[in-house]
Scaffold this motif. Structure first.
Motif, PDB file in Angstrom:
ATOM      1  N   ALA A   1     -18.268  -0.053  10.308  1.00  0.00           N
ATOM      2  CA  ALA A   1     -19.131   1.056  10.746  1.00  0.00           C
ATOM      3  C   ALA A   1     -18.722   2.361  10.073  1.00  0.00           C
ATOM      4  CB  ALA A   1     -19.055   1.198  12.263  1.00  0.00           C
ATOM      5  N   VAL A   2     -17.417   2.537   9.853  1.00  0.00           N
ATOM      6  CA  VAL A   2     -16.923   3.721   9.150  1.00  0.00           C
ATOM      7  C   VAL A   2     -17.036   3.534   7.641  1.00  0.00           C
ATOM      8  CG1 VAL A   2     -14.878   5.135   8.689  1.00  0.00           C
ATOM      9  CG2 VAL A   2     -15.357   4.355  11.019  1.00  0.00           C
ATOM     10  N   ASN A   3     -16.609   2.389   7.147  1.00  0.00           N
ATOM     11  CA  ASN A   3     -16.531   2.169   5.701  1.00  0.00           C
ATOM     12  C   ASN A   3     -17.889   2.243   5.015  1.00  0.00           C
ATOM     13  OD1 ASN A   3     -13.827   1.825   6.069  1.00  0.00           O
ATOM     14  ND2 ASN A   3     -13.843  -0.400   5.864  1.00  0.00           N
ATOM     15  N   ALA A   4     -18.949   1.881   5.714  1.00  0.00           N
ATOM     16  CA  ALA A   4     -20.274   1.896   5.091  1.00  0.00           C
ATOM     17  C   ALA A   4     -20.810   3.305   4.899  1.00  0.00           C
ATOM     18  CB  ALA A   4     -21.260   1.072   5.920  1.00  0.00           C
ATOM     19  N   ASP A   5     -20.311   4.269   5.677  1.00  0.00           N
ATOM     20  CA  ASP A   5     -20.947   5.581   5.707  1.00  0.00           C
ATOM     21  C   ASP A   5     -20.209   6.683   4.960  1.00  0.00           C
ATOM     22  OD1 ASP A   5     -23.218   4.827   7.103  1.00  0.00           O
ATOM     23  OD2 ASP A   5     -22.295   5.129   9.061  1.00  0.00           O
ATOM     24  N   LEU A   6     -18.917   6.533   4.716  1.00  0.00           N
ATOM     25  CA  LEU A   6     -18.181   7.599   4.030  1.00  0.00           C
ATOM     26  C   LEU A   6     -18.587   7.660   2.558  1.00  0.00           C
ATOM     27  CD1 LEU A   6     -14.603   7.157   5.549  1.00  0.00           C
ATOM     28  CD2 LEU A   6     -16.249   8.977   6.028  1.00  0.00           C
ATOM     29  N   PRO A   7     -18.800   8.876   2.003  1.00  0.00           N
ATOM     30  CA  PRO A   7     -19.368   8.972   0.662  1.00  0.00           C
ATOM     31  C   PRO A   7     -18.375   9.086  -0.487  1.00  0.00           C
ATOM     32  CG  PRO A   7     -19.465  11.107   1.720  1.00  0.00           C
ATOM     33  CD  PRO A   7     -18.858  10.156   2.712  1.00  0.00           C
ATOM     34  N   THR A   8     -17.090   9.388  -0.222  1.00  0.00           N
ATOM     35  CA  THR A   8     -16.177   9.681  -1.327  1.00  0.00           C
ATOM     36  C   THR A   8     -14.795   9.101  -1.069  1.00  0.00           C
ATOM     37  OG1 THR A   8     -15.394  11.762  -0.343  1.00  0.00           O
ATOM     38  CG2 THR A   8     -17.343  11.884  -1.786  1.00  0.00           C
ATOM     39  N   THR A   9     -14.013   8.958  -2.148  1.00  0.00           N
ATOM     40  CA  THR A   9     -12.618   8.541  -1.996  1.00  0.00           C
ATOM     41  C   THR A   9     -11.838   9.561  -1.176  1.00  0.00           C
ATOM     42  OG1 THR A   9     -12.149   9.570  -4.133  1.00  0.00           O
ATOM     43  CG2 THR A   9     -12.573   7.210  -4.140  1.00  0.00           C
ATOM     44  N   ALA A  10     -12.160  10.855  -1.339  1.00  0.00           N
ATOM     45  CA  ALA A  10     -11.498  11.883  -0.535  1.00  0.00           C
ATOM     46  C   ALA A  10     -11.796  11.694   0.947  1.00  0.00           C
ATOM     47  CB  ALA A  10     -11.939  13.279  -0.989  1.00  0.00           C
ATOM     48  N   GLY A  11     -13.024  11.270   1.251  1.00  0.00           N
ATOM     49  CA  GLY A  11     -13.381  10.992   2.634  1.00  0.00           C
ATOM     50  C   GLY A  11     -12.569   9.856   3.216  1.00  0.00           C
ATOM     51  N   PHE A  12     -12.365   8.805   2.439  1.00  0.00           N
ATOM     52  CA  PHE A  12     -11.552   7.685   2.906  1.00  0.00           C
ATOM     53  C   PHE A  12     -10.093   8.097   3.063  1.00  0.00           C
ATOM     54  CE2 PHE A  12     -15.209   5.149   1.747  1.00  0.00           C
ATOM     55  CZ  PHE A  12     -15.175   4.143   2.695  1.00  0.00           C
ATOM     56  N   ALA A  13      -9.612   8.934   2.153  1.00  0.00           N
ATOM     57  CA  ALA A  13      -8.232   9.418   2.265  1.00  0.00           C
ATOM     58  C   ALA A  13      -8.061  10.228   3.547  1.00  0.00           C
ATOM     59  CB  ALA A  13      -7.869  10.259   1.046  1.00  0.00           C
ATOM     60  N   GLY A  14      -9.035  11.099   3.843  1.00  0.00           N
ATOM     61  CA  GLY A  14      -8.960  11.891   5.057  1.00  0.00           C
ATOM     62  C   GLY A  14      -9.081  11.046   6.309  1.00  0.00           C
ATOM     63  N   ALA A  15      -9.976  10.088   6.299  1.00  0.00           N
ATOM     64  CA  ALA A  15     -10.206   9.258   7.480  1.00  0.00           C
ATOM     65  C   ALA A  15      -9.018   8.370   7.801  1.00  0.00           C
ATOM     66  CB  ALA A  15     -11.461   8.412   7.280  1.00  0.00           C
ATOM     67  N   THR A  16      -8.187   8.084   6.802  1.00  0.00           N
ATOM     68  CA  THR A  16      -7.069   7.153   7.006  1.00  0.00           C
ATOM     69  C   THR A  16      -5.709   7.842   6.919  1.00  0.00           C
ATOM     70  OG1 THR A  16      -7.083   6.584   4.641  1.00  0.00           O
ATOM     71  CG2 THR A  16      -8.408   5.209   6.120  1.00  0.00           C
ATOM     72  N   GLN A  17      -5.692   9.166   6.993  1.00  0.00           N
ATOM     73  CA  GLN A  17      -4.428   9.879   6.793  1.00  0.00           C
ATOM     74  C   GLN A  17      -3.403   9.597   7.878  1.00  0.00           C
ATOM     75  OE1 GLN A  17      -4.705  14.226   7.365  1.00  0.00           O
ATOM     76  NE2 GLN A  17      -6.758  13.930   8.207  1.00  0.00           N
ATOM     77  N   PHE A  18      -3.848   9.174   9.050  1.00  0.00           N
ATOM     78  CA  PHE A  18      -2.914   8.899  10.135  1.00  0.00           C
ATOM     79  C   PHE A  18      -2.637   7.399  10.303  1.00  0.00           C
ATOM     80  CE2 PHE A  18      -5.015  12.935  11.458  1.00  0.00           C
ATOM     81  CZ  PHE A  18      -3.911  13.756  11.261  1.00  0.00           C
ATOM     82  N   VAL A  19      -3.181   6.574   9.411  1.00  0.00           N
ATOM     83  CA  VAL A  19      -2.869   5.139   9.434  1.00  0.00           C
ATOM     84  C   VAL A  19      -1.462   4.942   8.871  1.00  0.00           C
ATOM     85  CG1 VAL A  19      -3.493   2.865   8.548  1.00  0.00           C
ATOM     86  CG2 VAL A  19      -5.291   4.494   9.189  1.00  0.00           C
ATOM     87  N   ARG A  20      -0.593   4.299   9.638  1.00  0.00           N
ATOM     88  CA  ARG A  20       0.800   4.132   9.253  1.00  0.00           C
ATOM     89  C   ARG A  20       0.991   2.818   8.496  1.00  0.00           C
ATOM     90  NH1 ARG A  20       3.309   4.011  15.050  1.00  0.00           N
ATOM     91  NH2 ARG A  20       1.604   2.479  15.131  1.00  0.00           N
ATOM     92  N   PRO A  21       2.050   2.716   7.697  1.00  0.00           N
ATOM     93  CA  PRO A  21       2.327   1.448   7.006  1.00  0.00           C
ATOM     94  C   PRO A  21       2.396   0.267   7.963  1.00  0.00           C
ATOM     95  CG  PRO A  21       3.678   3.187   6.075  1.00  0.00           C
ATOM     96  CD  PRO A  21       2.976   3.783   7.261  1.00  0.00           C
ATOM     97  N   GLU A  22       3.010   0.473   9.127  1.00  0.00           N
ATOM     98  CA  GLU A  22       3.123  -0.639  10.072  1.00  0.00           C
ATOM     99  C   GLU A  22       1.759  -1.051  10.639  1.00  0.00           C
ATOM    100  OE1 GLU A  22       4.991   3.004  12.276  1.00  0.00           O
ATOM    101  OE2 GLU A  22       4.758   2.286  10.192  1.00  0.00           O
ATOM    102  N   ASP A  23       0.826  -0.091  10.708  1.00  0.00           N
ATOM    103  CA  ASP A  23      -0.531  -0.443  11.145  1.00  0.00           C
ATOM    104  C   ASP A  23      -1.198  -1.379  10.145  1.00  0.00           C
ATOM    105  OD1 ASP A  23      -0.262   1.303  13.337  1.00  0.00           O
ATOM    106  OD2 ASP A  23      -0.994   3.006  12.148  1.00  0.00           O
ATOM    107  N   VAL A  24      -1.009  -1.079   8.865  1.00  0.00           N
ATOM    108  CA  VAL A  24      -1.579  -1.927   7.817  1.00  0.00           C
ATOM    109  C   VAL A  24      -0.931  -3.301   7.834  1.00  0.00           C
ATOM    110  CG1 VAL A  24      -1.906  -2.183   5.329  1.00  0.00           C
ATOM    111  CG2 VAL A  24      -2.176   0.067   6.398  1.00  0.00           C
ATOM    112  N   ALA A  25       0.397  -3.331   8.006  1.00  0.00           N
ATOM    113  CA  ALA A  25       1.121  -4.609   8.000  1.00  0.00           C
ATOM    114  C   ALA A  25       0.705  -5.507   9.161  1.00  0.00           C
ATOM    115  CB  ALA A  25       2.619  -4.349   8.038  1.00  0.00           C
ATOM    116  N   GLU A  26       0.205  -4.906  10.248  1.00  0.00           N
ATOM    117  CA  GLU A  26      -0.286  -5.720  11.362  1.00  0.00           C
ATOM    118  C   GLU A  26      -1.596  -6.412  11.028  1.00  0.00           C
ATOM    119  OE1 GLU A  26      -0.581  -3.302  14.810  1.00  0.00           O
ATOM    120  OE2 GLU A  26       1.591  -3.073  15.054  1.00  0.00           O
ATOM    121  N   GLN A  27      -2.370  -5.839  10.107  1.00  0.00           N
ATOM    122  CA  GLN A  27      -3.674  -6.399   9.751  1.00  0.00           C
ATOM    123  C   GLN A  27      -3.642  -7.276   8.509  1.00  0.00           C
ATOM    124  OE1 GLN A  27      -6.060  -2.536   9.834  1.00  0.00           O
ATOM    125  NE2 GLN A  27      -7.444  -3.931  10.909  1.00  0.00           N
ATOM    126  N   ILE A  28      -2.700  -7.012   7.618  1.00  0.00           N
ATOM    127  CA  ILE A  28      -2.661  -7.674   6.319  1.00  0.00           C
ATOM    128  C   ILE A  28      -1.302  -8.345   6.137  1.00  0.00           C
ATOM    129  CG2 ILE A  28      -2.716  -7.293   3.815  1.00  0.00           C
ATOM    130  CD1 ILE A  28      -4.538  -4.869   4.360  1.00  0.00           C
TER     131      ILE A  28
END
Length: 330
Positions: A249-276
């Motif tokens: 729902a988020v990934n389809a609507d953001l228009p720029t790489t800067a937008g994705f960087a801003g939207a994910t700035q508080f995602v921690r490495p351990e959060d990613v490791a839980e998903q991947i």
């Protein structure tokens, strides 16, 4: 023996065109069953650093490989590309691939489609546009002269002159019952990013698929970050793939790489490791993939994160990983 097929992802956001062709050849040699290619104008994050034209890459891959199935995962045939043009290039690629190509389509992301300056419609409009686009592609793949005047597209007069005898199978990305009810009758195969058995059951229960008597494939994809050094694997996944945490729902609507960087700035490495799955543990990767075949997926493509890691992944990891996956799925 299991009929589950395991694929390799040509991630255009993280490698240049010549490297992608080289990886495609190596992935075939290592035993992958099929290869899918993303089709982007932008990478998700600037750290990924690439975004060549997928169709040129696939044409070269079709020439350089012999056995693997090929697929767009996925092309949006509604804004950046007119569906009449998608019909032509899909037919041409099928000829180059000697029948190994499947056209995978979806309703797209703002990140890529905004570049042609047509705005970004609501999801309901995007799905209606996709349904009409698929209809146009199907008409053109008959080889007949097509004249179409619809709600979203006009095709005053078009015909595809070079068509493969076997046609072009079409797979469509869906994420819920409404999308399935609209799009399943128009497509041959299903694409989904979540290991949901309900999606597959709903798809298979939908009547009216165009190729009666042929088993529909369900094609999924999962990112992994294999590396002998687990900390390096986690850091790389966080640097290049933390956008994955946003959800569609988020990934389809953001228009720029800067937008994705801003939207994910508080995602921690351990959060990613839980998903991947990150690191050298092949059994952990197998367990991350397992929900897909248990849900009923027939085709599962792996994304190895990091363009600079592909050579080592293909040389050291691919064959033993495929052996374990096939043993577990068998």
């Amino acid at each position: 023996m299991s009929d589950i097929r395991f694929g390799y992802t040509l991630m255009t956001e993280q490698a240049g065109p010549k490297d992608l062709v080289r990886y495609a050849v190596a992935a075939e040699e290592r035993g992958f069953d099929f290869e899918v290619s993303s089709d982007h104008y932008f990478p998700w994050l600037a750290a990924q650093g690439h975004s060549p034209y997928a169709w040129s890459v696939l044409g070269a891959v079709a020439h350089a490989t012999e056995r693997v199935g090929l697929m767009t995962y996925v092309t949006c045939p509604t804004m950046r590309y007119h569906p009449a043009v998608v019909a032509q290039k899909a037919a041409t690629l099928q000829l180059l691939a000697d029948g190994r190509f499947t056209l995978g389509v979806g309703s797209g992301e703002n990140l890529n489609e905004h570049v042609v300056g047509r705005g970004w419609p609501t999801v309901q409009t995007r799905q209606a546009m996709l349904a009409e686009a698929i209809d146009i592609i199907r008409q053109l793949h008959t080889g007949e002269l097509v004249e179409h005047q619809g709600e979203y597209y006009d095709v005053p007069s078009a015909r595809i002159w070079d068509l493969p005898d076997e046609g072009v199978d079409l797979a469509v990305a869906v994420g819920g019952e409404e999308a399935i009810s609209t799009l399943a009758p128009l497509a041959d195969h299903m694409i989904a990013t979540e290991p949901s058995a309900d999606l597959i059951q709903t798809w298979n229960g939908t009547k009216g698929a165009p190729q009666v008597g042929r088993k529909a494939r369900a094609v999924g994809q999962i990112p992994i970050s294999w590396d002998p050094d687990e900390k390096a694997a986690v850091a790389r996944a966080h640097d290049q793939f933390r956008w994955f945490a946003g959800g569609w729902a988020v990934n389809a609507d953001l228009p720029t790489t800067a937008g994705f960087a801003g939207a994910t700035q508080f995602v921690r490495p351990e959060d990613v490791a839980e998903q991947i799955p990150c690191g050298p543990d092949l059994d952990a990767i197998v367990e991350a993939v397992r929900p897909y075949w248990e849900a009923g997926f027939t085709d599962i493509a792996l994304v190895q994160i990091g363009g600079e890691t592909q050579d080592r992944f293909l040389e050291e990891c691919a064959e033993p990983l495929l052996e374990r996956l096939r043993s577990a799925a068998g």
